[in-house]
Write a protein that holds these residues in place. Structure first.
Motif, PDB file in Angstrom:
ATOM      1  N   ASP A 125     -11.968 -40.218  11.178  1.00 21.27           N
ATOM      2  CA  ASP A 125     -11.613 -40.799  12.025  1.00 21.27           C
ATOM      3  C   ASP A 125     -11.704 -42.259  11.583  1.00 21.27           C
ATOM      4  OD1 ASP A 125     -14.067 -41.670  12.569  1.00 21.27           O
ATOM      5  OD2 ASP A 125     -14.318 -40.883  14.480  1.00 21.27           O
ATOM      6  N   ARG A 126     -11.246 -43.512  12.438  1.00 15.03           N
ATOM      7  CA  ARG A 126     -11.066 -44.736  11.992  1.00 15.03           C
ATOM      8  C   ARG A 126     -12.492 -45.241  11.699  1.00 15.03           C
ATOM      9  NH1 ARG A 126      -6.443 -44.760  15.394  1.00 15.03           N
ATOM     10  NH2 ARG A 126      -4.979 -45.846  14.657  1.00 15.03           N
ATOM     11  N   GLY A 127     -13.493 -44.559  12.212  1.00 15.56           N
ATOM     12  CA  GLY A 127     -15.035 -45.251  11.918  1.00 15.56           C
ATOM     13  C   GLY A 127     -15.358 -45.058  10.496  1.00 15.56           C
ATOM     14  N   PHE A 128     -14.728 -44.045   9.949  1.00 10.34           N
ATOM     15  CA  PHE A 128     -15.189 -44.024   8.367  1.00 10.34           C
ATOM     16  C   PHE A 128     -14.211 -44.781   7.555  1.00 10.34           C
ATOM     17  CE2 PHE A 128     -16.659 -40.285  10.829  1.00 10.34           C
ATOM     18  CZ  PHE A 128     -18.106 -40.107  10.474  1.00 10.34           C
ATOM     19  N   ARG A 129     -13.134 -45.492   7.785  1.00 12.38           N
ATOM     20  CA  ARG A 129     -12.349 -46.133   7.092  1.00 12.38           C
ATOM     21  C   ARG A 129     -12.979 -46.868   6.016  1.00 12.38           C
ATOM     22  NH1 ARG A 129      -8.711 -49.833  10.476  1.00 12.38           N
ATOM     23  NH2 ARG A 129     -10.610 -50.363  11.570  1.00 12.38           N
ATOM     24  N   GLY A 130     -13.775 -47.554   6.081  1.00 11.49           N
ATOM     25  CA  GLY A 130     -14.651 -48.522   4.907  1.00 11.49           C
ATOM     26  C   GLY A 130     -15.135 -47.505   4.091  1.00 11.49           C
ATOM     27  N   LEU A 131     -15.731 -46.297   4.284  1.00 18.13           N
ATOM     28  CA  LEU A 131     -16.126 -45.406   3.378  1.00 18.13           C
ATOM     29  C   LEU A 131     -15.091 -44.524   2.642  1.00 18.13           C
ATOM     30  CD1 LEU A 131     -18.975 -43.553   5.097  1.00 18.13           C
ATOM     31  CD2 LEU A 131     -19.376 -45.173   3.404  1.00 18.13           C
ATOM     32  N   ALA A 132     -13.900 -44.425   3.481  1.00 13.17           N
ATOM     33  CA  ALA A 132     -12.755 -43.711   2.740  1.00 13.17           C
ATOM     34  C   ALA A 132     -11.869 -44.486   1.815  1.00 13.17           C
ATOM     35  CB  ALA A 132     -11.805 -43.204   4.079  1.00 13.17           C
ATOM     36  N   LYS A 133     -12.033 -45.879   1.775  1.00 10.64           N
ATOM     37  CA  LYS A 133     -11.110 -46.759   1.039  1.00 10.64           C
ATOM     38  C   LYS A 133     -11.369 -46.526  -0.609  1.00 10.64           C
ATOM     39  CE  LYS A 133     -10.632 -50.755   4.034  1.00 10.64           C
ATOM     40  NZ  LYS A 133     -10.800 -51.931   4.427  1.00 10.64           N
ATOM     41  N   ALA A 134     -12.673 -46.065  -0.559  1.00 12.64           N
ATOM     42  CA  ALA A 134     -13.230 -45.679  -2.134  1.00 12.64           C
ATOM     43  C   ALA A 134     -12.982 -44.392  -2.509  1.00 12.64           C
ATOM     44  CB  ALA A 134     -14.530 -46.262  -2.404  1.00 12.64           C
ATOM     45  N   ARG A 135     -12.465 -43.547  -1.934  1.00 15.50           N
ATOM     46  CA  ARG A 135     -12.371 -42.198  -2.162  1.00 15.50           C
ATOM     47  C   ARG A 135     -11.022 -41.701  -1.907  1.00 15.50           C
ATOM     48  NH1 ARG A 135     -17.495 -43.088   0.513  1.00 15.50           N
ATOM     49  NH2 ARG A 135     -19.424 -41.856  -0.749  1.00 15.50           N
ATOM     50  N   GLN A 136     -10.382 -40.824  -2.852  1.00 17.79           N
ATOM     51  CA  GLN A 136      -9.077 -40.538  -2.717  1.00 17.79           C
ATOM     52  C   GLN A 136      -8.920 -39.375  -1.884  1.00 17.79           C
ATOM     53  OE1 GLN A 136      -7.359 -39.993  -6.603  1.00 17.79           O
ATOM     54  NE2 GLN A 136      -5.946 -41.587  -6.546  1.00 17.79           N
ATOM     55  N   HIS A 137      -9.842 -38.670  -1.625  1.00 14.36           N
ATOM     56  CA  HIS A 137      -9.721 -37.290  -1.002  1.00 14.36           C
ATOM     57  C   HIS A 137     -10.006 -37.412   0.187  1.00 14.36           C
ATOM     58  CE1 HIS A 137     -13.680 -37.573  -2.713  1.00 14.36           C
ATOM     59  NE2 HIS A 137     -14.187 -36.607  -1.755  1.00 14.36           N
ATOM     60  N   TRP A 138     -10.597 -38.780   0.777  1.00 11.02           N
ATOM     61  CA  TRP A 138     -10.779 -38.888   2.230  1.00 11.02           C
ATOM     62  C   TRP A 138      -9.722 -39.585   2.918  1.00 11.02           C
ATOM     63  CZ3 TRP A 138     -16.574 -40.544   3.436  1.00 11.02           C
ATOM     64  CH2 TRP A 138     -17.478 -39.595   2.737  1.00 11.02           C
ATOM     65  N   HIS A 139      -9.256 -39.237   3.963  1.00 14.66           N
ATOM     66  CA  HIS A 139      -8.064 -39.449   4.481  1.00 14.66           C
ATOM     67  C   HIS A 139      -8.408 -40.091   6.089  1.00 14.66           C
ATOM     68  CE1 HIS A 139      -5.991 -38.277   1.142  1.00 14.66           C
ATOM     69  NE2 HIS A 139      -6.419 -36.753   1.414  1.00 14.66           N
ATOM     70  N   ALA A 163      -3.298 -36.925  13.230  1.00 12.68           N
ATOM     71  CA  ALA A 163      -3.829 -36.686  14.741  1.00 12.68           C
ATOM     72  C   ALA A 163      -3.485 -35.198  15.191  1.00 12.68           C
ATOM     73  CB  ALA A 163      -3.127 -37.675  15.562  1.00 12.68           C
ATOM     74  N   GLY A 164      -2.413 -34.813  14.773  1.00 15.98           N
ATOM     75  CA  GLY A 164      -2.084 -33.280  15.076  1.00 15.98           C
ATOM     76  C   GLY A 164      -3.302 -32.470  14.508  1.00 15.98           C
ATOM     77  N   LEU A 165      -3.513 -32.754  13.414  1.00 15.20           N
ATOM     78  CA  LEU A 165      -4.472 -31.787  12.533  1.00 15.20           C
ATOM     79  C   LEU A 165      -5.852 -31.840  13.152  1.00 15.20           C
ATOM     80  CD1 LEU A 165      -3.174 -32.415   9.019  1.00 15.20           C
ATOM     81  CD2 LEU A 165      -3.017 -30.093  10.263  1.00 15.20           C
ATOM     82  N   ARG A 166      -6.222 -33.278  13.469  1.00 17.44           N
ATOM     83  CA  ARG A 166      -7.609 -33.495  14.175  1.00 17.44           C
ATOM     84  C   ARG A 166      -7.755 -33.204  15.325  1.00 17.44           C
ATOM     85  NH1 ARG A 166     -11.218 -36.456  12.088  1.00 17.44           N
ATOM     86  NH2 ARG A 166     -11.635 -37.271  14.390  1.00 17.44           N
ATOM     87  N   ALA A 167      -6.809 -32.768  15.972  1.00 14.50           N
ATOM     88  CA  ALA A 167      -6.682 -32.175  17.351  1.00 14.50           C
ATOM     89  C   ALA A 167      -7.575 -31.077  17.506  1.00 14.50           C
ATOM     90  CB  ALA A 167      -5.398 -31.956  18.075  1.00 14.50           C
ATOM     91  N   LEU A 168      -7.640 -30.292  16.516  1.00 14.34           N
ATOM     92  CA  LEU A 168      -8.530 -28.876  16.625  1.00 14.34           C
ATOM     93  C   LEU A 168      -9.946 -29.326  16.606  1.00 14.34           C
ATOM     94  CD1 LEU A 168      -5.747 -26.679  14.798  1.00 14.34           C
ATOM     95  CD2 LEU A 168      -6.502 -26.353  17.261  1.00 14.34           C
ATOM     96  N   VAL A 169     -10.053 -30.005  15.466  1.00 13.62           N
ATOM     97  CA  VAL A 169     -11.618 -30.495  15.479  1.00 13.62           C
ATOM     98  C   VAL A 169     -12.073 -31.216  16.535  1.00 13.62           C
ATOM     99  CG1 VAL A 169     -11.240 -32.556  14.136  1.00 13.62           C
ATOM    100  CG2 VAL A 169     -13.369 -31.200  13.741  1.00 13.62           C
ATOM    101  N   GLU A 170     -11.303 -31.990  17.217  1.00 12.06           N
ATOM    102  CA  GLU A 170     -11.673 -32.666  18.507  1.00 12.06           C
ATOM    103  C   GLU A 170     -12.009 -31.636  19.489  1.00 12.06           C
ATOM    104  OE1 GLU A 170     -12.264 -35.649  18.837  1.00 12.06           O
ATOM    105  OE2 GLU A 170     -11.525 -36.526  17.029  1.00 12.06           O
ATOM    106  N   GLN A 171     -11.388 -30.645  19.582  1.00  9.01           N
ATOM    107  CA  GLN A 171     -11.613 -29.591  20.658  1.00  9.01           C
ATOM    108  C   GLN A 171     -13.024 -28.914  20.504  1.00  9.01           C
ATOM    109  OE1 GLN A 171      -8.525 -26.574  20.549  1.00  9.01           O
ATOM    110  NE2 GLN A 171      -6.866 -28.146  21.016  1.00  9.01           N
TER     111      GLN A 171
END
Length: 214
Positions: A125-139, A163-171
């Motif tokens: 989610d958006r809370g990890f955007r800072g960490l994801a910038k330096a990692r190609q496989h983090w989206h 968001a559609g893919l994350r809906a399941l983990v949100e469940q």
């Protein structure tokens, strides 16, 4: 409810040691076993979803301890947890117990190194955007509330797909967040890690154990 909480206290260590049941009847109990699962998922081209959750803890007496546990997002004293699941909503890992003011619990949990080593596609989610910038496989989603009106059509399509893919983990996270053990338990911080792991183990057992052949 106090009686239920006392009963949980008696079973907490045993439940936390069960680990996380998977569809084939095996259990993930260590980061090394999780890494092996993630390697297979990466080779198959599958993705995982990473998300955080929190539970309230007792407020310490001194301000020095209170400010460490204070979670500005939720305006209360919390301990943070971290969950990993498949895009189908199957829980792979749950750990927690870090102070609510901490923003680097993915590193404290040892999961950052595991995900980097395996390089499995990870949706965050958006809370990890800072960490994801330096990692190609983090989206992580593109933009935020201030910039959402300036996104291109392609960026909006990417955010909708994620968001559609994350809906399941949100469940899966919702099951954990709604678990009575996390909502009602108000124990001490030193026990909260066992509470997270026990809740995750119960969710996994309820999802898969009845399907395992005897």
């Amino acid at each position: 409810m106090r009686t239920v909480g006392d009963s949980l206290d008696l079973l907490l260590a045993e439940l936390a040691a069960i680990a996380y049941c998977q569809p084939d009847g095996t259990f993930i109990s260590t980061l090394e076993e999780l890494r092996q699962w993630l390697v297979e998922m990466a080779q198959a081209g599958e993705a995982v979803c990473v998300d955080g959750l929190a539970t309230r803890v007792q407020r310490p007496r001194s301000w020095a301890n209170q400010k460490v546990l204070y979670d500005a997002k939720r305006h209360t004293h919390t301990a943070q947890g971290l969950a990993i699941s498949t895009v189908h909503g199957d829980l792979l890992w749950l750990d927690g117990g870090w102070p609510g003011s901490c923003h680097e619990h993915i590193e404290l949990a040892g999961l950052g190194g595991v995900l980097d080593e395996v390089e499995v596609a990870s949706l965050l989610d958006r809370g990890f955007r800072g960490l994801a910038k330096a990692r190609q496989h983090w989206h992580a989603p593109i933009g935020d509330r201030r910039t959402k009106d300036r996104l291109t059509d392609a960026q909006r399509a990417f955010n909708r797909l994620q968001a559609g893919l994350r809906a399941l983990v949100e469940q899966a996270i919702a099951h954990l967040a709604n678990a009575w053990s996390l909502r009602r338990w108000r124990g001490l911080l030193y026990r909260v890690r066992d509470v997270y792991r026990a809740a995750g183990a119960l969710v996994c057992l309820g999802r898969w154990l009845h399907r395992v052949p005897t």
